[in-house]
Scaffold this motif. Structure first.
Motif, PDB file in Angstrom:
ATOM      1  N   THR A 197      55.678  38.215  44.313  1.00 50.82           N
ATOM      2  CA  THR A 197      54.809  39.123  45.525  1.00 50.82           C
ATOM      3  C   THR A 197      53.543  39.837  44.882  1.00 50.82           C
ATOM      4  O   THR A 197      53.366  40.938  45.070  1.00 50.82           O
ATOM      5  N   SER A 198      52.881  39.034  44.003  1.00 50.33           N
ATOM      6  CA  SER A 198      51.816  39.922  43.305  1.00 50.33           C
ATOM      7  C   SER A 198      50.496  40.159  44.182  1.00 50.33           C
ATOM      8  O   SER A 198      49.715  40.896  43.947  1.00 50.33           O
ATOM      9  N   CYS A 199      50.479  39.148  45.293  1.00 46.90           N
ATOM     10  CA  CYS A 199      49.278  39.550  46.131  1.00 46.90           C
ATOM     11  C   CYS A 199      49.638  39.660  47.712  1.00 46.90           C
ATOM     12  O   CYS A 199      50.553  40.328  48.001  1.00 46.90           O
ATOM     13  N   ASP A 200      49.229  38.586  48.414  1.00 55.09           N
ATOM     14  CA  ASP A 200      49.456  38.591  49.823  1.00 55.09           C
ATOM     15  C   ASP A 200      50.457  37.512  50.254  1.00 55.09           C
ATOM     16  O   ASP A 200      50.722  37.477  51.367  1.00 55.09           O
ATOM     17  N   GLU A 201      51.013  36.573  49.293  1.00 57.93           N
ATOM     18  CA  GLU A 201      52.103  35.748  49.573  1.00 57.93           C
ATOM     19  C   GLU A 201      53.629  36.258  49.102  1.00 57.93           C
ATOM     20  O   GLU A 201      53.467  36.595  48.053  1.00 57.93           O
ATOM     21  N   ASP A 218      53.818  45.818  35.597  1.00 66.02           N
ATOM     22  CA  ASP A 218      52.603  46.190  34.817  1.00 66.02           C
ATOM     23  C   ASP A 218      51.445  45.385  35.495  1.00 66.02           C
ATOM     24  O   ASP A 218      51.270  44.258  35.486  1.00 66.02           O
ATOM     25  N   PRO A 219      50.836  45.959  36.537  1.00 71.70           N
ATOM     26  CA  PRO A 219      49.860  45.518  37.569  1.00 71.70           C
ATOM     27  C   PRO A 219      48.780  45.007  36.711  1.00 71.70           C
ATOM     28  O   PRO A 219      47.953  44.127  37.213  1.00 71.70           O
ATOM     29  N   SER A 220      48.221  45.438  35.562  1.00 72.39           N
ATOM     30  CA  SER A 220      47.247  44.900  34.999  1.00 72.39           C
ATOM     31  C   SER A 220      47.698  43.940  33.459  1.00 72.39           C
ATOM     32  O   SER A 220      46.890  44.003  32.485  1.00 72.39           O
ATOM     33  N   ALA A 221      48.778  43.432  33.441  1.00 73.96           N
ATOM     34  CA  ALA A 221      49.157  42.815  32.170  1.00 73.96           C
ATOM     35  C   ALA A 221      48.293  41.804  31.487  1.00 73.96           C
ATOM     36  O   ALA A 221      48.024  40.935  32.493  1.00 73.96           O
ATOM     37  N   GLY A 261      53.957  41.429  36.806  1.00 72.14           N
ATOM     38  CA  GLY A 261      52.583  41.553  36.732  1.00 72.14           C
ATOM     39  C   GLY A 261      52.015  40.280  36.016  1.00 72.14           C
ATOM     40  O   GLY A 261      52.535  39.324  35.785  1.00 72.14           O
ATOM     41  N   PRO A 262      50.558  40.494  36.361  1.00 73.44           N
ATOM     42  CA  PRO A 262      49.765  41.332  36.984  1.00 73.44           C
ATOM     43  C   PRO A 262      49.769  41.156  38.657  1.00 73.44           C
ATOM     44  O   PRO A 262      50.325  40.105  38.835  1.00 73.44           O
ATOM     45  N   GLY A 263      48.988  42.109  39.020  1.00 73.18           N
ATOM     46  CA  GLY A 263      48.799  41.919  40.527  1.00 73.18           C
ATOM     47  C   GLY A 263      48.522  43.273  41.310  1.00 73.18           C
ATOM     48  O   GLY A 263      48.511  44.164  40.511  1.00 73.18           O
ATOM     49  N   LEU A 264      48.739  43.216  42.284  1.00 71.88           N
ATOM     50  CA  LEU A 264      48.680  44.558  43.179  1.00 71.88           C
ATOM     51  C   LEU A 264      49.718  45.525  42.860  1.00 71.88           C
ATOM     52  O   LEU A 264      51.048  45.033  43.204  1.00 71.88           O
ATOM     53  N   ALA A 265      49.664  46.648  42.345  1.00 72.49           N
ATOM     54  CA  ALA A 265      50.710  47.514  41.810  1.00 72.49           C
ATOM     55  C   ALA A 265      52.032  47.643  42.955  1.00 72.49           C
ATOM     56  O   ALA A 265      53.016  47.390  42.479  1.00 72.49           O
ATOM     57  N   ALA A 320      55.221  33.619  28.502  1.00 66.44           N
ATOM     58  CA  ALA A 320      55.797  33.755  29.692  1.00 66.44           C
ATOM     59  C   ALA A 320      56.408  35.062  30.063  1.00 66.44           C
ATOM     60  O   ALA A 320      56.402  35.500  31.295  1.00 66.44           O
ATOM     61  N   LEU A 321      57.055  35.776  29.147  1.00 68.92           N
ATOM     62  CA  LEU A 321      57.653  37.228  29.485  1.00 68.92           C
ATOM     63  C   LEU A 321      56.630  38.057  29.691  1.00 68.92           C
ATOM     64  O   LEU A 321      55.836  38.047  28.903  1.00 68.92           O
ATOM     65  N   LEU A 322      56.762  38.730  30.636  1.00 74.51           N
ATOM     66  CA  LEU A 322      55.614  40.096  30.511  1.00 74.51           C
ATOM     67  C   LEU A 322      55.790  41.044  29.514  1.00 74.51           C
ATOM     68  O   LEU A 322      54.703  41.372  28.808  1.00 74.51           O
ATOM     69  N   GLN A 323      56.743  41.316  28.834  1.00 74.66           N
ATOM     70  CA  GLN A 323      56.919  42.084  27.722  1.00 74.66           C
ATOM     71  C   GLN A 323      56.905  41.412  26.365  1.00 74.66           C
ATOM     72  O   GLN A 323      57.459  41.882  25.193  1.00 74.66           O
ATOM     73  N   GLY A 324      56.414  40.217  26.258  1.00 73.39           N
ATOM     74  CA  GLY A 324      56.377  39.337  25.024  1.00 73.39           C
ATOM     75  C   GLY A 324      57.405  38.575  24.562  1.00 73.39           C
ATOM     76  O   GLY A 324      58.546  38.623  25.283  1.00 73.39           O
ATOM     77  N   LEU A 325      57.222  38.091  23.501  1.00 73.75           N
ATOM     78  CA  LEU A 325      58.306  37.013  23.050  1.00 73.75           C
ATOM     79  C   LEU A 325      59.383  37.783  22.525  1.00 73.75           C
ATOM     80  O   LEU A 325      59.224  38.588  21.837  1.00 73.75           O
ATOM     81  N   ARG A 326      60.630  36.952  22.599  1.00 74.48           N
ATOM     82  CA  ARG A 326      61.906  37.606  22.100  1.00 74.48           C
ATOM     83  C   ARG A 326      62.800  36.590  21.917  1.00 74.48           C
ATOM     84  O   ARG A 326      62.851  35.408  22.505  1.00 74.48           O
ATOM     85  N   PRO A 327      63.702  36.672  20.584  1.00 73.22           N
ATOM     86  CA  PRO A 327      64.610  35.453  20.341  1.00 73.22           C
ATOM     87  C   PRO A 327      65.443  35.411  21.377  1.00 73.22           C
ATOM     88  O   PRO A 327      65.843  36.398  22.068  1.00 73.22           O
TER      89      PRO A 327
END
Length: 346
Positions: free
Chosen positions: A9-13, A331-334, A81-85, A339-346
């Motif tokens: 749902t980041s924009c209009d779709e 995070d709208p401006s990530a 993220g990113p996208g419209l908040a 692939a993960l918004l918050q970075g790589l994790r094991p």
């Protein structure tokens, strides 16, 4: 074989997809594009309200098309993220609600990683290394990709101002063409001469950054040309074709240079502008000449959709990546690091 529900749902779709082991089982898409057309662009609050109304029906439609029920879902992936908040928050909240109620893990994924991952649904796993050219309404980037689920994404270059899709919308408005501008220009350009007007190829000089993009100046060049010929006889088709050619030439030239310089034999072309017929054709021609394999999804999977988010979730869960906590924030401006918004994790 885990089954992943993806929500975008980041924009209009409002997109929902269901993927298992690299196979798209079902998807559904609703758009609020018509509601934004009279404003000449996306209005965030209108988009967010449309997502609120559409997300539950789209989930049900996707499940019906896949022939499964909620009890068959093993994980949920949602664009964080990113996208419209406000738009991103709707989809992420829905993803959290489904994950919590079903007792399954949640993955908050990066929207642009989805554009890269969606090609796996049609052409199989990505190679160990490839260059990705992402061209969309909000982003134009050249990336060096490894394992999308495990490796960091290397940014070779990004746009310094307008993205390619944004330039299409603005030029369409200059020419009196409807919103969204990309399809309108693509259609109009078919009747035009792409060599009629010598519009600039931005950031392609010998001293310019080789992989960075800038489309604001190109948009301004079109505006100045139209102003000088604003006597009621502007050849709209020729302007559209010449502008489209400038964009296609610029992005494909830089993409092939990145493949050559980094000794990569596969180019991944994705994002909404990858649905443009001239961008696709020129990329195919130049890749063939250079001996580079071109991978590009079908047009319907280039634009924002839920399948691409489910595809990321599918890669992550098969790689045994630790899921997110339910207090994950949007995070709208990530920036794309993985692939993960918050970075790589094991």
């Amino acid at each position: 074989m885990p089954v992943v529900l993806g929500i975008e749902t980041s924009c209009d779709e409002t997109g929902v997809g269901i993927v298992a082991d690299g196979v798209l089982l079902g998807d559904a898409l609703a758009t609020s594009m018509d509601e934004h057309a009279r404003f000449g662009g996306v209005v965030p609050e209108i988009a967010a309200r449309a997502h609120l109304h559409a997300v539950t029906p789209m989930v049900r439609h996707a499940l019906d098309r896949a022939g499964i029920g909620f009890g068959d879902i093993d994980a949920v992936a949602a664009t964080a993220g990113p996208g419209l908040a406000t738009a991103v928050q709707v989809g992420l909240a829905a993803g959290k609600a489904y994950a919590l109620s079903l007792g399954v893990p949640l993955y908050g994924v990066h929207h642009l990683a989805g554009h890269a991952a969606v090609d796996t649904l049609e052409h199989g796993p990505l190679p160990d290394r490839c260059v990705a050219l992402i061209v969309s309404g909000g982003h134009t980037s050249l990336l060096l990709l490894g394992d999308l689920a495990r490796d960091p994404v290397v940014h070779l270059g990004d746009t310094v101002d307008d993205a390619a899709g944004e330039a299409f919308d603005k030029v369409a408005r200059l020419l009196g063409l409807p919103y969204p501008g990309g399809p309108a220009i693509d259609h109009t350009a078919r009747d035009g001469n792409p060599t009629a007007i010598a519009f600039p190829r931005p950031m392609t000089g010998p001293h310019d950054p080789p992989y960075r993009f800038s489309f604001s100046g190109l948009k301004t060049a079109v505006a100045r040309w139209v102003e000088k010929h604003d006597d009621g006889a502007v050849p709209v088709a020729d302007v559209a074709a010449s502008f489209q050619e400038a964009v296609a030439d610029t992005v494909t030239r830089k993409a092939l240079a990145a493949c050559r310089d980094h000794q990569v034999d596969t180019l991944l072309l994705v994002g909404g502008v990858a649905a443009n017929s001239r961008v696709r054709a020129l990329a195919e021609h130049r890749c063939a000449d250079a001996g580079v394999r071109l991978r590009v999804p079908s047009p319907r999977l280039c634009t924002d959709n839920g399948a691409m988010i489910a595809a990321v979730g599918d890669l992550l869960i098969r790689a045994d990546v630790t899921p997110d906590r339910l207090d994950l924030g949007a995070d709208p401006s990530a920036v794309l690091h993985g692939a993960l918004l918050q970075g790589l994790r094991p």
